[in-house]
Design an enzyme around this catalytic site. Structure first.
Site, PDB file in Angstrom:
ATOM      1  N   GLY A  90       6.853  65.519  31.671  1.00  0.00           N
ATOM      2  CA  GLY A  90       5.428  65.251  31.548  1.00  0.00           C
ATOM      3  C   GLY A  90       4.603  66.053  32.543  1.00  0.00           C
ATOM      4  O   GLY A  90       5.070  67.031  33.120  1.00  0.00           O
ATOM      5  N   TYR A  91       3.328  65.658  32.703  1.00  0.00           N
ATOM      6  CA  TYR A  91       2.370  66.380  33.534  1.00  0.00           C
ATOM      7  C   TYR A  91       2.362  67.850  33.116  1.00  0.00           C
ATOM      8  O   TYR A  91       2.601  68.755  33.916  1.00  0.00           O
ATOM      9  CB  TYR A  91       2.686  66.216  35.017  1.00  0.00           C
ATOM     10  CG  TYR A  91       1.443  66.313  35.885  1.00  0.00           C
ATOM     11  CD1 TYR A  91       0.533  65.267  35.945  1.00  0.00           C
ATOM     12  CD2 TYR A  91       1.180  67.461  36.608  1.00  0.00           C
ATOM     13  CE1 TYR A  91      -0.614  65.365  36.708  1.00  0.00           C
ATOM     14  CE2 TYR A  91       0.030  67.581  37.385  1.00  0.00           C
ATOM     15  CZ  TYR A  91      -0.862  66.521  37.425  1.00  0.00           C
ATOM     16  OH  TYR A  91      -2.003  66.625  38.185  1.00  0.00           O
ATOM     17  N   LEU A  92       2.074  68.042  31.845  1.00  0.00           N
ATOM     18  CA  LEU A  92       2.296  69.336  31.199  1.00  0.00           C
ATOM     19  C   LEU A  92       1.314  70.391  31.690  1.00  0.00           C
ATOM     20  O   LEU A  92       0.120  70.135  31.817  1.00  0.00           O
ATOM     21  CB  LEU A  92       2.178  69.170  29.685  1.00  0.00           C
ATOM     22  CG  LEU A  92       3.122  68.115  29.090  1.00  0.00           C
ATOM     23  CD1 LEU A  92       2.836  67.935  27.597  1.00  0.00           C
ATOM     24  CD2 LEU A  92       4.574  68.476  29.331  1.00  0.00           C
ATOM     25  N   GLY A  95       3.052  76.362  31.599  1.00  0.00           N
ATOM     26  CA  GLY A  95       4.461  76.711  31.446  1.00  0.00           C
ATOM     27  C   GLY A  95       5.103  75.912  30.322  1.00  0.00           C
ATOM     28  O   GLY A  95       5.754  76.469  29.426  1.00  0.00           O
ATOM     29  N   HIS A  96       4.895  74.594  30.341  1.00  0.00           N
ATOM     30  CA  HIS A  96       5.414  73.765  29.249  1.00  0.00           C
ATOM     31  C   HIS A  96       4.824  74.213  27.905  1.00  0.00           C
ATOM     32  O   HIS A  96       5.534  74.260  26.893  1.00  0.00           O
ATOM     33  CB  HIS A  96       5.021  72.303  29.456  1.00  0.00           C
ATOM     34  CG  HIS A  96       5.574  71.669  30.694  1.00  0.00           C
ATOM     35  ND1 HIS A  96       4.798  71.342  31.771  1.00  0.00           N
ATOM     36  CD2 HIS A  96       6.843  71.296  31.011  1.00  0.00           C
ATOM     37  CE1 HIS A  96       5.553  70.785  32.704  1.00  0.00           C
ATOM     38  NE2 HIS A  96       6.794  70.745  32.278  1.00  0.00           N
ATOM     39  N   GLN A 156      18.228  62.455  38.466  1.00  0.00           N
ATOM     40  CA  GLN A 156      18.234  63.767  39.102  1.00  0.00           C
ATOM     41  C   GLN A 156      17.462  63.775  40.419  1.00  0.00           C
ATOM     42  O   GLN A 156      17.324  64.816  41.041  1.00  0.00           O
ATOM     43  CB  GLN A 156      17.709  64.840  38.140  1.00  0.00           C
ATOM     44  CG  GLN A 156      16.227  64.766  37.844  1.00  0.00           C
ATOM     45  CD  GLN A 156      15.847  65.684  36.683  1.00  0.00           C
ATOM     46  OE1 GLN A 156      16.378  65.591  35.590  1.00  0.00           O
ATOM     47  NE2 GLN A 156      14.940  66.610  36.938  1.00  0.00           N
ATOM     48  N   ASP A 206      13.462  77.330  36.233  1.00  0.00           N
ATOM     49  CA  ASP A 206      14.640  76.520  36.557  1.00  0.00           C
ATOM     50  C   ASP A 206      15.876  77.253  36.039  1.00  0.00           C
ATOM     51  O   ASP A 206      16.566  76.801  35.131  1.00  0.00           O
ATOM     52  CB  ASP A 206      14.487  75.144  35.923  1.00  0.00           C
ATOM     53  CG  ASP A 206      13.210  74.451  36.384  1.00  0.00           C
ATOM     54  OD1 ASP A 206      13.013  74.328  37.606  1.00  0.00           O
ATOM     55  OD2 ASP A 206      12.392  74.076  35.522  1.00  0.00           O
TER      56      ASP A 206
END
Lengths: 308, 308
Positions: free
Chosen positions: A38-40, A43-44, A68, A177
């Site tokens: 979330g908190y798009l 990049g998303h 994680q 990532d």
């Protein structure tokens, strides 16, 4: 196909989204999954746009995965913006959102966050806490694995769960990532998931900072100092292109000293083989990754650059 | 549906059997998987018959999984009979057999057997050996987990691969391998596999010996001595029914001493909760499992009895 303005269907339980996915597959549609916390940001959104190009149906999952995060990490303050996320997903024509409240069986000792919301999933036929974990035993060790020893175990496990719940043909992750991408590609291959794991290029702010939900946690002063990460990686690339430095240790020192000089606490700067993440002797001999993790204030940022 | 005399379709590669399974699902058929290591006996055949009752399509996998054997164990001598297996599968109307030559990416350091045949699976897009393993962290520890510390990690990993390759609705295992059944049920729940993991009753020879492919490795002398396992478990059940012994230690001693007196080397006799496999104080308080592992000659046998 949904139009650009249709609201995505929102599922909070596993059985609902799995049935949606199976119905789509039966209709001959190719399904893409974009897993997010979330908190798009842009990049998303670039991952979602890529998913639309590569598949007929796009599912976005939103779940801040407790397994994680370690106890001392930022699970509790990880930024959330559900309304903003839904607006963005609607504008991009996403077909379905999987936003489980809980994804792990109850009482899991494995869930690190104390407010992890770790209760029972549907369809279970056994008592007992979640206790099954997937480890990609070599690729999980270097880079972020050193300072976050349970991180990739948590990532691999939750992504396996998401694959089994949403049954996609393709899943899309960002190359920021980078180690996560390699870990998940290896997991998908080793466990024979029928899912193609694809990595998309890093999206950056205009000044070069790699986009991350965690950027919102930076003070404006640290936001400025954090530019030293991308700037030092660009500098390293130029040193290699100019053949003014090709040894990993020279590159390490150049990047690390620039970040430290800007006020960052360097977790690691690693110059490694881009496939195995193993240390190398000469960056001109194989595709090379320079990967960085550094803290500015209490915010840990990662970034990388691929040299081919 | 195949008739009783039709030959099953035999697949040796993952893509072939997955496509078979997907075609069947698209036709609305329910698919059962019976994973085996071959050398099929009446115990396996009872699983296959149960699969036929519970599903429209039965897939049997035959694969001696190197990752569940330690170096010193009997991977190399594990019995094989491919022709006999195919005759039995044909007579039972099995629809498809998945018999891969190799199921792990090459050079795997994780494969224990030296002749493990551990080469590349189809569809991989990364170099590097198999390195992904699934652990069911609590349930894998007691009973067989103590003397075979990598066993359930190997079992869980290969069954996850088989689930992802054959995509069944239901998978059937024998209750002789009771701990394995619990481990796999927990794995399926925790990782959200859309597979119901079902356990079927132990099949026994007329004299009570639990059926096992490893029985073929027993000398006739040890075959006779090995009856002490099932006989001592029956004795223990009678003690509980008669209320002549209900403490786990009394039951342990009764079973272990009988097996030792017959010439067996007891690996363990455990009296545990039938769901958690944790030690208990009183067998009348919950469903209880008495589980045994013992060696006769070089052959390690397991058996168990459930007290409710």
């Amino acid at each position: 196909m949904a139009t650009e303005t249709a609201q995505p269907r929102v599922f909070t339980d596993a059985n609902g989204i799995r049935q949606f996915s199976r119905d789509q597959r039966k209709s001959g549609n190719r399904i893409a999954l974009v897993p997010t916390m979330g908190y798009l940001h842009e990049g998303h959104l670039s991952l979602i746009k890529a998913a639309r190009d590569m598949a007929d149906i796009v599912i976005v999952s939103i779940y801040v995965n407790p397994t994680q995060f370690a106890q001392h990490e930022d699970f509790g303050v990880y930024p959330r913006d559900e309304e903003g996320d839904m607006r963005k997903l609607t504008s991009l024509g996403v077909n379905a959102v999987f936003a489980p409240l809980r994804l792990y069986a109850s009482g899991s000792s494995a869930a690190a966050g104390s407010d992890a919301g770790n209760v029972v999933g549907a369809g279970e036929h056994q008592k007992g806490a979640h206790e099954t974990f997937i480890q990609v035993e070599q690729l999980q060790q270097p880079l972020c694995g050193k300072s976050r020893p349970h991180f990739f175990r948590g990532v691999a496990t939750v992504v396996a769960k998401l694959f089994n719940i949403t049954e996609p043909d393709i899943a899309i992750f960002g190359r920021k990532d980078y180690q996560q991408l390699l870990v998940l590609q290896r997991m998908a291959r080793d466990l024979d998931f029928a899912v193609e794991v694809v990595g998309m290029p890093i999206m950056r702010e205009e000044d070069g900072l790699a986009m991350s939900s965690r950027n919102a946690l930076l003070s404006s002063d640290n936001r400025q100092k954090a530019l030293s990460i991308s700037q030092s990686l660009q500098w390293a690339r130029k040193m290699v292109e100019d053949r003014s430095a090709v040894s990993p240790s020279e590159l390490h020192d150049a990047v690390a000293s620039r970040i430290a000089a800007a006020g960052g606490r360097v977790d690691y700067v690693e110059v490694v083989d881009g496939s195995s993440l193993e240390k190398i002797q000469d960056v001109t001999k194989q595709p090379t990754l320079i990967a960085v993790a550094a803290c500015f204030g209490s915010v840990r940022l990662i970034d990388n650059i691929e040299l081919s």
